[in-house]
Enzyme design. Structure first.
Site, PDB file in Angstrom:
ATOM      1  N   ASN A 155       0.782  -1.347   0.143  1.00 42.69           N
ATOM      2  CA  ASN A 155       0.221   0.011  -0.079  1.00 42.69           C
ATOM      3  C   ASN A 155       0.727   1.161   0.013  1.00 42.69           C
ATOM      4  O   ASN A 155       0.331   2.495  -0.372  1.00 42.69           O
ATOM      5  CB  ASN A 155      -1.105  -0.204   1.255  1.00 42.69           C
ATOM      6  CG  ASN A 155      -0.390  -0.239   2.456  1.00 42.69           C
ATOM      7  OD1 ASN A 155       0.630  -0.883   2.607  1.00 42.69           O
ATOM      8  ND2 ASN A 155      -1.035   0.168   3.522  1.00 42.69           N
ATOM      9  N   GLU A 251       4.445  -6.054  12.082  1.00 36.30           N
ATOM     10  CA  GLU A 251       3.229  -4.862  12.067  1.00 36.30           C
ATOM     11  C   GLU A 251       2.480  -5.653  10.982  1.00 36.30           C
ATOM     12  O   GLU A 251       2.607  -5.521   9.778  1.00 36.30           O
ATOM     13  CB  GLU A 251       3.903  -3.580  11.543  1.00 36.30           C
ATOM     14  CG  GLU A 251       2.641  -2.649  11.358  1.00 36.30           C
ATOM     15  CD  GLU A 251       3.235  -1.298  10.667  1.00 36.30           C
ATOM     16  OE1 GLU A 251       2.189  -0.782  10.029  1.00 36.30           O
ATOM     17  OE2 GLU A 251       4.057  -0.964  10.707  1.00 36.30           O
ATOM     18  N   CYS A 286      -3.401   0.050   6.837  1.00 34.60           N
ATOM     19  CA  CYS A 286      -3.541  -0.733   8.093  1.00 34.60           C
ATOM     20  C   CYS A 286      -4.199  -0.118   9.329  1.00 34.60           C
ATOM     21  O   CYS A 286      -4.916  -0.891   9.970  1.00 34.60           O
ATOM     22  CB  CYS A 286      -2.168  -1.217   8.760  1.00 34.60           C
ATOM     23  SG  CYS A 286      -1.397  -2.423   7.413  1.00 34.60           S
ATOM     24  N   GLU A 464       7.190   0.880  15.691  1.00 33.29           N
ATOM     25  CA  GLU A 464       7.935   1.586  14.398  1.00 33.29           C
ATOM     26  C   GLU A 464       7.703   3.352  14.475  1.00 33.29           C
ATOM     27  O   GLU A 464       6.978   3.884  15.386  1.00 33.29           O
ATOM     28  CB  GLU A 464       7.678   0.998  13.056  1.00 33.29           C
ATOM     29  CG  GLU A 464       7.872  -0.578  13.167  1.00 33.29           C
ATOM     30  CD  GLU A 464       7.963  -1.041  11.761  1.00 33.29           C
ATOM     31  OE1 GLU A 464       7.099  -0.920  10.932  1.00 33.29           O
ATOM     32  OE2 GLU A 464       8.857  -1.992  11.405  1.00 33.29           O
TER      33      GLU A 464
END
Length: 483
Positions: A155, A251, A286, A464
């Site tokens: 993405n 993630e 996400c 992150e």
């Protein structure tokens, strides 16, 4: 500018400071918005992965001893080079992954900001001293792992590939970046642009499919593997890495909830609900807030506002700077999303907006889906429980707060969540009850680095875009010195 002139000349594997033809062969890449064949892309097999890992391991021996300031200088040169080619890099991703070029230019900005951020932190990877009494010095030091493999999602191809190498390299590791198989072209162009800035073998790019990823997980000279991707892929990586007790950072997916209380500023909440869906990215985010829980007293008003708000998003050709919403990345993903839309209708939800391919003849060959809104959704429906990763918003009604939080937290996902309220006590109560790693109050879906981003439960195990990401690329050594 024609696509031929924009796209990278090199389509091979980049490792050890040079381009290498893949033993695994090539697979064509196609534009999701036009169906155009964008040409062959390298597919790394196990032999290719072994050669790249060994080159990266050789480079690690000297890179780990490179002064922190020199590592930072390399990263800053990479960021500056990317800024000089901002629109070009964004255009390549628009062609290859289907997101709008205007939004993808912001992706380049985010990547360069994160690279500069980690460059500025190289002197903060410090240890501590521990008092042990006279005649003894005890101290801790942080050291890099070695060769780190980073597998990133489709993405945000360029943003993920560029920004996610920064922390590892800043900490003294070498990296092998695996760009998304659906959209690898911007990674090739990035390496064309930054070739020679870092010493050979420090930054490497291997494109490929499952064999490439599995070989990286299996390789004995790769002590750390990270993924931005699905829960299923994350579990597969964790299983493979367990054989050699590798460090794994994940993630993973989200089915994020946004809760609107009756006291919320409704204009602000409605705008947040629409923006939180990330329709610009076709919901392929996400952190997209795809489950909207609205109190029954304001339900009708919110639904009406959301349906008006989604009209601002219309699918269009991604390379047009006026486009507000792009294309789905692949036929496979397009079919998956359309299947969920049919499921929503079959299970009794009301399709209030969208749900089909746009009628514009200019979009006929692409994987486009209109912004889609379901009302009357309940938690027993699959559209409310499973990650669709598409432009599909489910609106649920609630009245009892305890029951609502039971539903919000019922899923295996725990990436992000949000709440709209004007009451401070309500906000704190909600934040304490939301089982998610990243929570917004009166906001939705945005990242604010250096705030740590990551999930609870099966949405991941790392953080992150923050100092925590940098530290995660080091291991702690204790040193006990008798004087």
């Amino acid at each position: 500018m024609s696509h031929e002139k924009l796209l990278p000349r090199h389509r091979d594997l980049y490792y050890g400071g040079a381009w290498h033809r893949p033993e695994g062969g090539y697979v064509d890449s196609f534009s999701p918005s036009t169906g155009e064949n964008l040409g062959p892309c390298a597919q790394a097999n196990r032999a290719d992965v072994d050669a790249a890992v060994r080159a990266a391991h050789q480079a690690y021996r000297s890179w780990r001893r490179t002064a922190p300031g020199e590592r930072a200088a390399v990263l800053r040169r990479i960021a500056e080079t990317m800024r000089e080619h901002r629109e070009e890099l964004a255009m390549i991703d628009a062609i290859d992954c289907g997101n709008p070029v205007s939004a993808l230019m912001n992706d380049v900005d985010i990547a360069t900001q994160l690279i500069d951020y980690f460059a500025g932190l190289v002197y903060e990877l410090r240890g501590s001293t521990i008092p042990m009494g006279e005649g003894v010095i005890d101290m801790t030091v942080r050291e890099p792992y070695g060769v780190c493999a980073r597998i990133v999602a489709y993405n945000h191809p360029l943003m993920f590939t560029a920004s996610r190498l920064a922390a590892a390299v800043a900490a003294g590791n070498t990296v092998i970046m695996k760009p998304p198989v659906q959209a690898p072209l911007s990674a090739y162009r990035l390496m064309e642009l930054i070739d020679g800035i870092a010493p050979p073998g420090v930054i490497n790019v291997l494109s490929g499919g499952t064999e490439c990823g599995q070989a990286l997980v299996d390789h004995p000279l790769v002590p750390k593997v990270t993924l931005i991707g699905s829960i299923a892929t994350g579990k597969a990586i964790a299983r493979g890495a367990a054989e050699n007790l590798k460090s794994v950072s994940l993630e993973l997916g989200g089915k994020n909830a946004l809760v609107i209380y009756p006291d919320a500023d409704l204009d602000r909440a409605i705008k947040g609900a629409v923006a939180g869906m990330c329709f610009t990215w076709c919901g392929q985010a996400c952190s997209s807030t795809t489950r909207l829980f609205v109190h029954e007293s304001v339900y009708d008003q919110v639904v009406q506002g959301v349906l008006e708000g989604v009209r601002a998003y219309a699918p269009g050709i991604p390379t047009d700077k006026a486009t507000s919403m792009g294309a789905i990345v692949s036929r496979e993903q397009y079919d998956k999303i359309m299947h969920y839309i049919e499921l929503g209708k079959q299970e009794g939800a009301h399709l209030a907006a969208g749900g089909k391919h746009p009628a514009d003849p200019a979009l006929a060959k692409g994987y486009f889906i209109e912004p889609t809104v379901f009302t009357g959704v309940t938690m027993d429906m699959r559209i409310a429980r499973e990650e669709i990763f598409g432009p599909v918003l489910s609106i649920l009604k609630w009245s009892d707060e305890d029951e609502m939080f039971d539903q919000v937290n019922a899923l295996e996902y725990g990436l992000a969540a949000g709440v709209y309220t004007t009451r401070l006590d309500t906000a704190h109560r909600a934040v304490g009850r939301l089982e998610a790693g990243y929570v917004w109050v009166n906001n939705a879906a945005k990242h604010f680095f250096p705030a740590p981003f990551g999930g609870y439960k099966q949405s991941g195990n790392n953080r992150e875009e923050s100092f925590e990401e940098l530290v995660s690329y080091t291991q702690l050594k204790n040193v006990y010195i008798t004087l």
